[in-house]
Design a protein around this motif. Structure first.
Motif, PDB file in Angstrom:
ATOM      1  N   CYS A 279       0.840  -1.192   0.000  1.00 39.01           N
ATOM      2  CA  CYS A 279       0.000   0.000   0.000  1.00 39.01           C
ATOM      3  C   CYS A 279       0.878   1.245   0.000  1.00 39.01           C
ATOM      4  N   LYS A 280       0.548   2.201  -0.872  1.00 36.69           N
ATOM      5  CA  LYS A 280       1.354   3.409  -1.032  1.00 36.69           C
ATOM      6  C   LYS A 280       1.296   4.333   0.183  1.00 36.69           C
ATOM      7  N   ASN A 281       0.337   4.101   1.057  1.00 30.83           N
ATOM      8  CA  ASN A 281       0.270   4.890   2.287  1.00 30.83           C
ATOM      9  C   ASN A 281       1.328   4.357   3.248  1.00 30.83           C
ATOM     10  N   ASN A 282       2.349   5.157   3.530  1.00 33.83           N
ATOM     11  CA  ASN A 282       3.450   4.720   4.386  1.00 33.83           C
ATOM     12  C   ASN A 282       3.024   4.449   5.824  1.00 33.83           C
ATOM     13  N   GLY A 283       1.854   4.893   6.195  1.00 36.15           N
ATOM     14  CA  GLY A 283       1.323   4.588   7.513  1.00 36.15           C
ATOM     15  C   GLY A 283       0.624   3.250   7.550  1.00 36.15           C
ATOM     16  N   CYS A 284       0.534   2.593   6.410  1.00 35.87           N
ATOM     17  CA  CYS A 284      -0.124   1.292   6.294  1.00 35.87           C
ATOM     18  C   CYS A 284       0.843   0.270   5.712  1.00 35.87           C
ATOM     19  N   HIS A 285       1.228   0.494   4.452  1.00 37.05           N
ATOM     20  CA  HIS A 285       2.210  -0.356   3.757  1.00 37.05           C
ATOM     21  C   HIS A 285       1.795  -1.821   3.709  1.00 37.05           C
ATOM     22  N   LEU A 286       0.499  -2.091   3.719  1.00 39.06           N
ATOM     23  CA  LEU A 286      -0.018  -3.457   3.672  1.00 39.06           C
ATOM     24  C   LEU A 286       0.471  -4.180   2.422  1.00 39.06           C
ATOM     25  N   LEU A 287       0.947  -5.410   2.585  1.00 38.63           N
ATOM     26  CA  LEU A 287       1.306  -6.264   1.453  1.00 38.63           C
ATOM     27  C   LEU A 287       0.051  -6.990   1.008  1.00 38.63           C
ATOM     28  N   PHE A 288      -0.350  -6.778  -0.255  1.00 41.12           N
ATOM     29  CA  PHE A 288      -1.570  -7.411  -0.746  1.00 41.12           C
ATOM     30  C   PHE A 288      -1.501  -7.562  -2.262  1.00 41.12           C
ATOM     31  N   ILE A 289      -2.473  -8.262  -2.837  1.00 37.80           N
ATOM     32  CA  ILE A 289      -2.531  -8.488  -4.278  1.00 37.80           C
ATOM     33  C   ILE A 289      -3.497  -7.478  -4.892  1.00 37.80           C
ATOM     34  N   GLN A 290      -3.038  -6.783  -5.930  1.00 39.77           N
ATOM     35  CA  GLN A 290      -3.837  -5.729  -6.534  1.00 39.77           C
ATOM     36  C   GLN A 290      -3.676  -5.761  -8.055  1.00 39.77           C
ATOM     37  N   CYS A 291      -4.805  -5.773  -8.783  1.00 40.02           N
ATOM     38  CA  CYS A 291      -4.763  -5.753 -10.245  1.00 40.02           C
ATOM     39  C   CYS A 291      -4.523  -4.319 -10.739  1.00 40.02           C
ATOM     40  N   LYS A 292      -4.226  -4.164 -12.014  1.00 38.64           N
ATOM     41  CA  LYS A 292      -3.912  -2.849 -12.572  1.00 38.64           C
ATOM     42  C   LYS A 292      -5.086  -1.891 -12.462  1.00 38.64           C
ATOM     43  N   GLU A 293      -6.292  -2.412 -12.697  1.00 32.26           N
ATOM     44  CA  GLU A 293      -7.473  -1.552 -12.637  1.00 32.26           C
ATOM     45  C   GLU A 293      -7.685  -0.995 -11.228  1.00 32.26           C
ATOM     46  N   CYS A 294      -7.520  -1.860 -10.224  1.00 29.43           N
ATOM     47  CA  CYS A 294      -7.695  -1.402  -8.845  1.00 29.43           C
ATOM     48  C   CYS A 294      -6.545  -0.490  -8.423  1.00 29.43           C
ATOM     49  N   ALA A 295      -5.354  -0.732  -8.974  1.00 33.12           N
ATOM     50  CA  ALA A 295      -4.214   0.140  -8.682  1.00 33.12           C
ATOM     51  C   ALA A 295      -4.509   1.557  -9.158  1.00 33.12           C
ATOM     52  N   GLU A 296      -5.145   1.666 -10.319  1.00 32.18           N
ATOM     53  CA  GLU A 296      -5.522   2.986 -10.840  1.00 32.18           C
ATOM     54  C   GLU A 296      -6.641   3.601 -10.010  1.00 32.18           C
ATOM     55  N   GLN A 297      -7.631   2.775  -9.693  1.00 32.01           N
ATOM     56  CA  GLN A 297      -8.786   3.285  -8.950  1.00 32.01           C
ATOM     57  C   GLN A 297      -8.407   3.778  -7.556  1.00 32.01           C
ATOM     58  N   TYR A 298      -7.497   3.042  -6.902  1.00 36.91           N
ATOM     59  CA  TYR A 298      -7.131   3.368  -5.520  1.00 36.91           C
ATOM     60  C   TYR A 298      -5.747   4.009  -5.406  1.00 36.91           C
ATOM     61  N   ASP A 299      -5.172   4.435  -6.522  1.00 36.41           N
ATOM     62  CA  ASP A 299      -3.842   5.070  -6.519  1.00 36.41           C
ATOM     63  C   ASP A 299      -2.800   4.211  -5.805  1.00 36.41           C
ATOM     64  N   GLY A 300      -2.874   2.890  -6.012  1.00 38.17           N
ATOM     65  CA  GLY A 300      -1.897   1.985  -5.409  1.00 38.17           C
ATOM     66  C   GLY A 300      -2.115   1.730  -3.938  1.00 38.17           C
ATOM     67  N   CYS A 301      -3.274   2.113  -3.428  1.00 32.78           N
ATOM     68  CA  CYS A 301      -3.576   1.930  -2.003  1.00 32.78           C
ATOM     69  C   CYS A 301      -4.528   0.758  -1.784  1.00 32.78           C
ATOM     70  N   CYS A 302      -4.620   0.312  -0.531  1.00 31.88           N
ATOM     71  CA  CYS A 302      -5.456  -0.839  -0.202  1.00 31.88           C
ATOM     72  C   CYS A 302      -6.889  -0.458   0.129  1.00 31.88           C
ATOM     73  N   SER A 303      -7.170   0.829   0.298  1.00 39.47           N
ATOM     74  CA  SER A 303      -8.508   1.269   0.688  1.00 39.47           C
ATOM     75  C   SER A 303      -8.710   2.736   0.310  1.00 39.47           C
ATOM     76  N   THR A 304      -9.970   3.160   0.332  1.00 40.70           N
ATOM     77  CA  THR A 304     -10.257   4.574   0.065  1.00 40.70           C
ATOM     78  C   THR A 304      -9.681   5.456   1.171  1.00 40.70           C
ATOM     79  N   GLU A 305      -9.624   4.908   2.395  1.00 41.82           N
ATOM     80  CA  GLU A 305      -9.049   5.661   3.516  1.00 41.82           C
ATOM     81  C   GLU A 305      -7.576   5.953   3.256  1.00 41.82           C
ATOM     82  N   CYS A 306      -6.835   4.939   2.812  1.00 45.59           N
ATOM     83  CA  CYS A 306      -5.414   5.147   2.531  1.00 45.59           C
ATOM     84  C   CYS A 306      -5.230   6.024   1.294  1.00 45.59           C
TER      85      CYS A 306
END
Length: 347
Positions: A279-306
């Motif tokens: 996760c691109k949020n350095n306060g989270c940095h969660l390791l997870f699986i993310q497709c390209k579409e979701c990477a674009e939608q969430y700016d490389g983050c794991c949630s809307t909060e991040c």
């Protein structure tokens, strides 16, 4: 006095790495052997490798050495000579990455640890010298066809998720120290079967094979050089791969593709995907699986909060990160403490 630690910022080191034009070779290796003075060994090794522009992560302990590194390809032979000049490491097998852009590491870190792989073993009677038999790629392929053989994956759940041997047993845990007793429990009643342990590069399954023998299992094997060496051997020998998917690796690449099969799913939308990211949020940095579409939608983050957080001013982000202990922040839908389904309800 020689400098025994890096003094340059991580940002500058990354910049230098990506400006390099010479190709690098990514290598992993380990060896169980007694080291009387790990700190002295560490310092000597650092001085030897830093002059060869070796980058990577090396752990040294009384029980041996464990390393994942990269070296400029033109320095490979000199690196090998320096390593092999250490008597217990002479002619040591070097696992060379099969899917490699040379950008796996950007600094050399050599750390002294209690053990080269944390195992939780306190049994004084345990002896690493009594370990399972090595099997190569051809032998592994033969054994996997035998109904009296059980393949046991000694990697973490997130490694198994993106790739594993056909019908291999997963030991569902975040840590190797938890997996050892779990493996013994899960294999009760199979003491007389062929037990084949495997892992990424061989270090965990070698120790696991010794532990299983210590616990009364009779026919224990371990994959020589792990999945990395298996992939090399099947390619060179033109053998069919009984390992399916991707091999997770602990460097910036986060994976080496072994076969084209995609057996995992995006943790956000559920579509087939096996690309791990942090996760691109350095306060989270969660390791997870993310497709390209979701990477674009969430700016490389794991949630809307991040996603919202990374667009805040840097000072505000730093304030939010204060006091946070991310620990081992890894997506695992079997655990309540981590998001069971990122931005969605559990399937």
């Amino acid at each position: 006095m020689a400098v025994l630690h890096n003094r340059v910022s991580q940002e500058e080191l990354k910049r230098r790495l990506y400006e390099e034009t010479e190709p690098r070779t990514t290598i992993s290796f380990y060896q169980y052997f007694p080291i009387v003075n790990p700190q002295e060994f560490r310092d000597s090794l650092y001085k030897s490798l830093v002059t060869l522009k070796v980058f990577g992560r090396i752990y040294v302990a009384h029980e041996g050495i464990n390393a994942q590194i990269s070296v400029p390809s033109s320095n490979f032979e000199e690196f090998k000579a320096a390593l092999y000049a250490i008597e217990p490491l002479n002619n040591l097998r070097l696992n060379i990455a099969v899917d490699d852009d040379g950008k796996s590491f950007w600094v050399l870190k050599i750390k002294v640890r209690e053990k080269i792989v944390a195992d939780g073993i306190t049994d004084a009677g345990f002896n690493m010298e009594n370990k399972g038999k090595y099997v190569n790629a051809q032998q592994a392929n033969d054994l996997i066809n035998d109904p009296e053989t059980v393949f046991v994956d000694m990697r973490n759940h997130y490694e198994y998720e993106v790739g594993h041997f056909e019908n291999a047993i997963e030991i569902p845990s975040d840590t190797f120290r938890d997996q050892l007793p779990m493996a013994v429990d899960m294999l009760q009643g199979k003491e007389d079967k062929n037990i084949v342990m495997y892992c990424t590069g061989g270090i965990r399954c070698e120790k696991a094979s010794a532990w299983m023998l210590h616990k009364g299992f009779k026919n224990v094997f371990h994959l020589e050089g792990g999945i990395i060496n298996y992939a090399k051997q099947i390619k060179e020998g033109e053998l069919p791969s009984r390992f399916i998917g991707k091999n997770f690796v602990f460097d910036d690449r986060l994976g080496e593709r072994i076969t084209e099969d995609v057996i995992a799913k995006c943790h956000q939308c559920g579509k087939p995907c096996d690309e791990h990211t942090n996760c691109k949020n350095n306060g989270c940095h969660l390791l997870f699986i993310q497709c390209k579409e979701c990477a674009e939608q969430y700016d490389g983050c794991c949630s809307t909060e991040c996603k919202d957080t990374i667009h805040l001013p840097q000072e505000r982000q730093k304030e939010l990160r204060k006091g946070i202990d991310k620990g081992q922040n890894i997506f695992n839908k079997s655990r309540v403490r981590l998001r069971p389904r990122l931005n969605e309800k559990e399937e």
